[in-house]
Scaffold this motif. Structure first.
Motif, PDB file in Angstrom:
ATOM      1  N   VAL A 146     -56.504  27.338  17.726  1.00  0.00           N
ATOM      2  CA  VAL A 146     -57.447  27.017  16.596  1.00  0.00           C
ATOM      3  C   VAL A 146     -58.920  26.949  17.167  1.00  0.00           C
ATOM      4  O   VAL A 146     -59.030  26.714  18.451  1.00  0.00           O
ATOM      5  CB  VAL A 146     -57.008  25.602  16.130  1.00  0.00           C
ATOM      6  CG1 VAL A 146     -57.068  24.354  17.085  1.00  0.00           C
ATOM      7  CG2 VAL A 146     -57.560  25.308  14.595  1.00  0.00           C
ATOM      8  N   GLU A 147     -59.785  26.881  16.317  1.00  0.00           N
ATOM      9  CA  GLU A 147     -61.067  27.181  16.834  1.00  0.00           C
ATOM     10  C   GLU A 147     -61.514  25.629  16.962  1.00  0.00           C
ATOM     11  O   GLU A 147     -62.270  25.396  18.228  1.00  0.00           O
ATOM     12  CB  GLU A 147     -62.107  27.695  15.578  1.00  0.00           C
ATOM     13  CG  GLU A 147     -62.011  29.204  15.229  1.00  0.00           C
ATOM     14  CD  GLU A 147     -62.804  29.628  14.274  1.00  0.00           C
ATOM     15  OE1 GLU A 147     -63.407  30.559  14.745  1.00  0.00           O
ATOM     16  OE2 GLU A 147     -62.860  29.051  13.098  1.00  0.00           O
ATOM     17  N   VAL A 148     -61.259  24.675  16.098  1.00  0.00           N
ATOM     18  CA  VAL A 148     -61.607  23.345  16.648  1.00  0.00           C
ATOM     19  C   VAL A 148     -60.333  22.340  16.320  1.00  0.00           C
ATOM     20  O   VAL A 148     -59.847  22.461  15.323  1.00  0.00           O
ATOM     21  CB  VAL A 148     -62.738  22.674  15.696  1.00  0.00           C
ATOM     22  CG1 VAL A 148     -62.892  21.146  16.095  1.00  0.00           C
ATOM     23  CG2 VAL A 148     -64.039  23.546  15.826  1.00  0.00           C
ATOM     24  N   LEU A 149     -59.874  21.700  17.428  1.00  0.00           N
ATOM     25  CA  LEU A 149     -58.836  20.721  17.348  1.00  0.00           C
ATOM     26  C   LEU A 149     -59.126  19.366  17.398  1.00  0.00           C
ATOM     27  O   LEU A 149     -60.375  18.918  18.196  1.00  0.00           O
ATOM     28  CB  LEU A 149     -57.812  20.960  18.455  1.00  0.00           C
ATOM     29  CG  LEU A 149     -56.577  20.110  18.350  1.00  0.00           C
ATOM     30  CD1 LEU A 149     -55.560  20.969  18.826  1.00  0.00           C
ATOM     31  CD2 LEU A 149     -56.761  18.830  19.397  1.00  0.00           C
ATOM     32  N   ILE A 150     -58.928  18.600  16.538  1.00  0.00           N
ATOM     33  CA  ILE A 150     -59.459  17.193  16.315  1.00  0.00           C
ATOM     34  C   ILE A 150     -57.914  16.363  16.580  1.00  0.00           C
ATOM     35  O   ILE A 150     -57.071  16.391  15.983  1.00  0.00           O
ATOM     36  CB  ILE A 150     -59.913  16.812  14.909  1.00  0.00           C
ATOM     37  CG1 ILE A 150     -60.917  17.892  14.572  1.00  0.00           C
ATOM     38  CG2 ILE A 150     -60.275  15.264  14.776  1.00  0.00           C
ATOM     39  CD1 ILE A 150     -61.484  17.740  13.184  1.00  0.00           C
ATOM     40  N   ILE A 151     -57.990  15.414  17.774  1.00  0.00           N
ATOM     41  CA  ILE A 151     -57.225  14.235  17.969  1.00  0.00           C
ATOM     42  C   ILE A 151     -57.341  13.064  17.112  1.00  0.00           C
ATOM     43  O   ILE A 151     -58.597  12.572  17.326  1.00  0.00           O
ATOM     44  CB  ILE A 151     -57.146  13.971  19.345  1.00  0.00           C
ATOM     45  CG1 ILE A 151     -57.275  15.369  20.350  1.00  0.00           C
ATOM     46  CG2 ILE A 151     -56.066  13.121  19.793  1.00  0.00           C
ATOM     47  CD1 ILE A 151     -57.457  14.978  21.562  1.00  0.00           C
ATOM     48  N   GLY A 152     -56.720  12.783  16.082  1.00  0.00           N
ATOM     49  CA  GLY A 152     -56.762  11.659  15.411  1.00  0.00           C
ATOM     50  C   GLY A 152     -57.310  12.011  13.927  1.00  0.00           C
ATOM     51  O   GLY A 152     -58.282  12.498  13.661  1.00  0.00           O
ATOM     52  N   GLU A 162     -52.269  14.010  14.229  1.00  0.00           N
ATOM     53  CA  GLU A 162     -52.472  12.687  13.935  1.00  0.00           C
ATOM     54  C   GLU A 162     -51.235  11.936  14.317  1.00  0.00           C
ATOM     55  O   GLU A 162     -50.091  12.174  13.963  1.00  0.00           O
ATOM     56  CB  GLU A 162     -52.726  12.241  12.468  1.00  0.00           C
ATOM     57  CG  GLU A 162     -52.590  10.859  11.845  1.00  0.00           C
ATOM     58  CD  GLU A 162     -53.192   9.935  12.582  1.00  0.00           C
ATOM     59  OE1 GLU A 162     -53.017   8.612  12.447  1.00  0.00           O
ATOM     60  OE2 GLU A 162     -54.285   9.925  13.573  1.00  0.00           O
ATOM     61  N   SER A 163     -51.222  10.832  15.111  1.00  0.00           N
ATOM     62  CA  SER A 163     -50.256  10.012  15.220  1.00  0.00           C
ATOM     63  C   SER A 163     -50.132   8.641  14.156  1.00  0.00           C
ATOM     64  O   SER A 163     -51.187   8.531  13.808  1.00  0.00           O
ATOM     65  CB  SER A 163     -50.047   9.505  16.530  1.00  0.00           C
ATOM     66  OG  SER A 163     -51.293   8.602  17.105  1.00  0.00           O
ATOM     67  N   THR A 164     -48.885   8.044  14.312  1.00  0.00           N
ATOM     68  CA  THR A 164     -48.968   6.819  13.663  1.00  0.00           C
ATOM     69  C   THR A 164     -49.730   5.779  13.788  1.00  0.00           C
ATOM     70  O   THR A 164     -50.398   5.579  14.788  1.00  0.00           O
ATOM     71  CB  THR A 164     -47.426   6.355  13.430  1.00  0.00           C
ATOM     72  OG1 THR A 164     -47.133   5.763  14.766  1.00  0.00           O
ATOM     73  CG2 THR A 164     -46.400   7.409  12.703  1.00  0.00           C
ATOM     74  N   LYS A 165     -50.130   4.935  12.673  1.00  0.00           N
ATOM     75  CA  LYS A 165     -51.274   3.783  12.844  1.00  0.00           C
ATOM     76  C   LYS A 165     -50.579   2.723  12.113  1.00  0.00           C
ATOM     77  O   LYS A 165     -49.978   2.699  11.097  1.00  0.00           O
ATOM     78  CB  LYS A 165     -52.535   4.337  12.567  1.00  0.00           C
ATOM     79  CG  LYS A 165     -53.158   5.313  13.307  1.00  0.00           C
ATOM     80  CD  LYS A 165     -54.662   5.636  12.733  1.00  0.00           C
ATOM     81  CE  LYS A 165     -54.766   5.807  11.195  1.00  0.00           C
ATOM     82  NZ  LYS A 165     -54.212   6.914  10.607  1.00  0.00           N
ATOM     83  N   LYS A 207     -48.536  13.413  18.723  1.00  0.00           N
ATOM     84  CA  LYS A 207     -49.211  12.638  19.527  1.00  0.00           C
ATOM     85  C   LYS A 207     -49.568  13.595  20.590  1.00  0.00           C
ATOM     86  O   LYS A 207     -48.927  14.300  21.187  1.00  0.00           O
ATOM     87  CB  LYS A 207     -48.446  11.590  19.983  1.00  0.00           C
ATOM     88  CG  LYS A 207     -49.074  10.517  21.145  1.00  0.00           C
ATOM     89  CD  LYS A 207     -48.255   9.569  21.607  1.00  0.00           C
ATOM     90  CE  LYS A 207     -49.062   8.747  22.518  1.00  0.00           C
ATOM     91  NZ  LYS A 207     -48.230   7.405  22.937  1.00  0.00           N
ATOM     92  N   VAL A 208     -50.939  13.573  20.864  1.00  0.00           N
ATOM     93  CA  VAL A 208     -51.453  14.440  21.883  1.00  0.00           C
ATOM     94  C   VAL A 208     -51.229  13.610  23.408  1.00  0.00           C
ATOM     95  O   VAL A 208     -51.395  12.396  23.418  1.00  0.00           O
ATOM     96  CB  VAL A 208     -52.930  14.485  21.845  1.00  0.00           C
ATOM     97  CG1 VAL A 208     -53.496  15.209  23.139  1.00  0.00           C
ATOM     98  CG2 VAL A 208     -53.537  15.528  20.665  1.00  0.00           C
ATOM     99  N   THR A 209     -50.479  14.275  24.388  1.00  0.00           N
ATOM    100  CA  THR A 209     -49.960  13.624  25.512  1.00  0.00           C
ATOM    101  C   THR A 209     -50.696  14.114  26.472  1.00  0.00           C
ATOM    102  O   THR A 209     -50.907  13.384  27.567  1.00  0.00           O
ATOM    103  CB  THR A 209     -48.606  13.898  25.782  1.00  0.00           C
ATOM    104  OG1 THR A 209     -48.408  15.243  25.861  1.00  0.00           O
ATOM    105  CG2 THR A 209     -47.648  13.539  24.610  1.00  0.00           C
ATOM    106  N   ASN A 210     -51.561  15.140  26.584  1.00  0.00           N
ATOM    107  CA  ASN A 210     -52.394  15.361  27.729  1.00  0.00           C
ATOM    108  C   ASN A 210     -53.593  16.398  27.408  1.00  0.00           C
ATOM    109  O   ASN A 210     -53.252  17.095  26.428  1.00  0.00           O
ATOM    110  CB  ASN A 210     -51.335  16.149  28.811  1.00  0.00           C
ATOM    111  CG  ASN A 210     -52.154  16.626  30.114  1.00  0.00           C
ATOM    112  OD1 ASN A 210     -52.704  15.843  30.670  1.00  0.00           O
ATOM    113  ND2 ASN A 210     -52.065  17.807  30.286  1.00  0.00           N
TER     114      ASN A 210
END
Length: 615
Positions: A15-21, A44-47, A134-137
């Protein structure tokens, strides 16, 4: 067969831009970039759900991405202003948001609902959204070890059960995604800052703990007798009930000077009530053996500490805090209770939460191929409700600088530096305001020099430094080339005027008198430059006779109070608001130059532009 709640089963390979969250910062950045035609994915992971009290500055940001009407129509509690009480022996101050326009209200929101609205809006704008992922690394370029190039993730998928009445089984799917740019909007976890850059700085002067819970406005069980229902119903009081202030949150300094409390009404018949205390004092404040009704647990200590906020405690007794309508005294009528914690409201079981070490910043929020936004990079304090505003500002900055780099408005290095400066300047403006409030609440100076960056202070408060007219305002002839603790303390003393206990009625009275003197725009318009407070003395010396002669609209009762302290407090409050006013309109991002550039807020051409070209 394994499925997820989204149409897209697993994240794309590139992807061109990846957003964590997918919180406010991540969703906002995704919406902006998608509207620019850029390929965006949000992981996005759970909150945990929570609440937040917003400020009106979020409205133009929401309008920019076409989301304002969705928030308006959702049904969140309208926030017409906010009440802040610093001194138990004086009345509270009230800031009226709708005085600037009927549609200038903010909202008290439940974050789970607010975040979901923004995340869905990002989807509608074209962003690919992957929840429960969830991003792990994060992997970096082997040639340029400071440039992130891919993330590894784990996505939770649910298998459909043949029996519709039974829940399906879950399965973890693993994968990786490469990108051109990364935006870290991972919240307090701050993946880049904490795990890789290791550059998070905690603010020693704001080492606090927050404890909060949710209170029911209605009972789960009511009597059958209609006559007894109203008496039986546990009820939360309300600030300004039946007036234009209804729905406004109540903020109050604790009686032991250790912090403050909030009381925020929500639209789901619940009220968020919280305490923010100095961490050290909280640790020492365990209930004594004589407080048998309070156990030494998180909930017990929460209830015990609510006694330090009499106004909040009385609201929990079901007593409304109502303005009595007097234009001369503006007294607030609050019945005195012997036991202010005989709550008429009901604390929701399991709702009490706590958080600490939440005030932090970093020296950098960007680099080659990445931007850090929202709580992932910095957070000040719940006071002043600046969190969402700073999240939106940082998200828009991230999107604009990525566009600027892609469109060759500037180099990637210049774009990254601009983003860091934009986030830092906005953070510092609110940080100094929050520190000034704590200085007032604690009735003492607090050592803040180690927590405030000098370069960002200079940019955030241009008028506070030598060579500007504000040098005279501060009486700071001893200012040197380096920022000093005494200079910061004088700045805090000036900013505290933001919280002067004035009312909208008093502001109107002063506006009327100044209009008669031809000084209205100069002294009452927050968009005007700072004014030397010495000039206020000339205005305040005007006698009732002079006032009457100069303006037929200046009533005798108003003129009689003209030389009293309230008009001066109003003028000082307006003057202090000018320091943070650049944050309150999205168009100021086009006007405020940083590192020789400003944002170009034009859909399809979003980016940075040299200030010389703007002018």
């Amino acid at each position: 067969m394994y499925e997820t709640r989204q149409d897209l089963a697993v994240p794309t390979k590139h992807v061109e831009v990846l957003i964590i969250g997918g919180g406010p910062a991540g969703s906002y950045a995704a919406s902006v970039l998608s509207r620019e035609g850029i390929d965006v994915a949000v992981l996005e992971s759970t909150k945990f759900p929570r609440c937040e009290s917003l400020i009106p500055s979020v409205r133009p940001y929401l309008r920019f991405i076409g989301a304002e009407e969705k928030i308006v129509q959702h049904g969140f509690t309208k926030k017409p202003g906010s009440a802040i009480k610093f001194n138990q022996f004086k009345r509270e101050g009230y800031t009226d948001f709708v005085a600037l326009g009927a549609d200038n209200n903010a909202w008290n929101v439940i974050r789970s609902e607010f975040d979901h609205l923004l995340l869905n809006h990002a989807r509608e704008c074209g962003a690919k959204v992957y929840e429960e992922t969830k991003v792990t690394n994060i992997a970096f370029d082997p040639i340029d070890p400071e440039k992130p190039v891919s993330v590894s993730w784990t996505r939770t998928c649910t298998a459909q059960s043949p029996n519709a009445s039974q829940n399906g089984t879950t399965k973890a799917v693993h994968g990786s995604t490469t990108f051109t740019h990364l935006i870290d909007a991972s919240g307090r976890a701050g993946l880049l800052s904490t795990r890789y850059l290791k550059n998070r700085h905690f603010n020693a002067s704001l080492k606090n703990i927050a404890v909060w819970g949710y209170w029911h406005n209605r009972s789960d069980e009511e009597p059958d007798n209609e006559h007894d229902k109203e008496d039986h119903k546990p009820r939360v009081g309300m600030y300004g009930k039946g007036t234009s202030r209804e729905g406004a949150p109540w903020f109050e300094a604790l009686t032991d000077e250790s912090g403050w409390a909030w009381f925020i009404p929500l639209h789901n018949d619940k009220t968020s009530v919280g305490i923010v205390m100095n961490q050290e004092q909280y640790n020492k404040s365990r209930p004594s053996s004589s407080d048998a009704q309070y156990e030494c647990s998180l909930v017990g200590r929460y209830l015990a500490n609510l006694r330090l906020a009499p106004g909040v405690a009385r609201l929990l007794c079901g007593k409304d805090v109502v303005h009595n309508g007097s234009d001369s005294e503006h007294e607030i009528q609050i019945p005195i209770e012997e036991e202010i914690l005989h709550q008429q409201a009901k604390l929701e079981p399991g709702s009490v939460r706590s958080a600490s070490d939440f005030s932090y910043s970093a020296p950098s929020y960007a680099g080659n191929g990445f931007r850090i936004v929202g709580d992932a990079g910095a957070f000040i304090d719940p006071f002043f409700s600046s969190g969402i505003h700073l999240a939106f500002t940082g998200a828009l900055s991230a999107a604009a600088t990525i566009c600027a780099s892609r469109r060759r408005n500037c180099t990637e290095v210049e774009a990254a530096m601009w983003h860091t400066k934009r986030v830092a300047v906005s953070y510092t403006r609110f940080q100094v305001v929050v520190l000034s409030a704590y200085k007032q609440m604690r009735a003492q100076s607090i050592d803040v020099l180690s927590d405030v960056d000098e370069d960002n202070f200079d940019r955030a408060f241009t008028y506070l430094r030598p060579g500007k007219c504000f040098l005279v305002i501060q009486g700071a002839s001893d200012m040197g080339s380096r920022l000093s603790e005494s200079e910061l303390q004088r700045s805090l003393d000036f900013c505290i005027n933001l919280f002067n206990p004035t009312s909208p009625e008093e502001h109107k009275a002063v506006e009327g008198r100044l209009a008669g003197l031809g000084r209205y725009r100069e002294l009452m318009d927050v968009a005007k430059p700072l004014v030397d407070p010495k000039s206020f003395e000339d205005v305040l010396k005007v006698t009732p006779t002079e006032c009457s002669a100069r303006s037929t609209g200046c009533k005798e009762t108003e003129a009689n109070t003209y030389s009293e302290s309230k008009p001066r407090m109003v003028l000082d409050k307006i003057n202090a608001r000018r320091l943070v006013h650049p944050e309150y309109a999205i168009n100021n991002l086009e006007a405020e130059e940083l590192l020789g550039c400003a944002i170009r807020l034009e859909k399809g051409r979003l980016g940075l532009v040299k200030v010389a070209l703007v002018r």
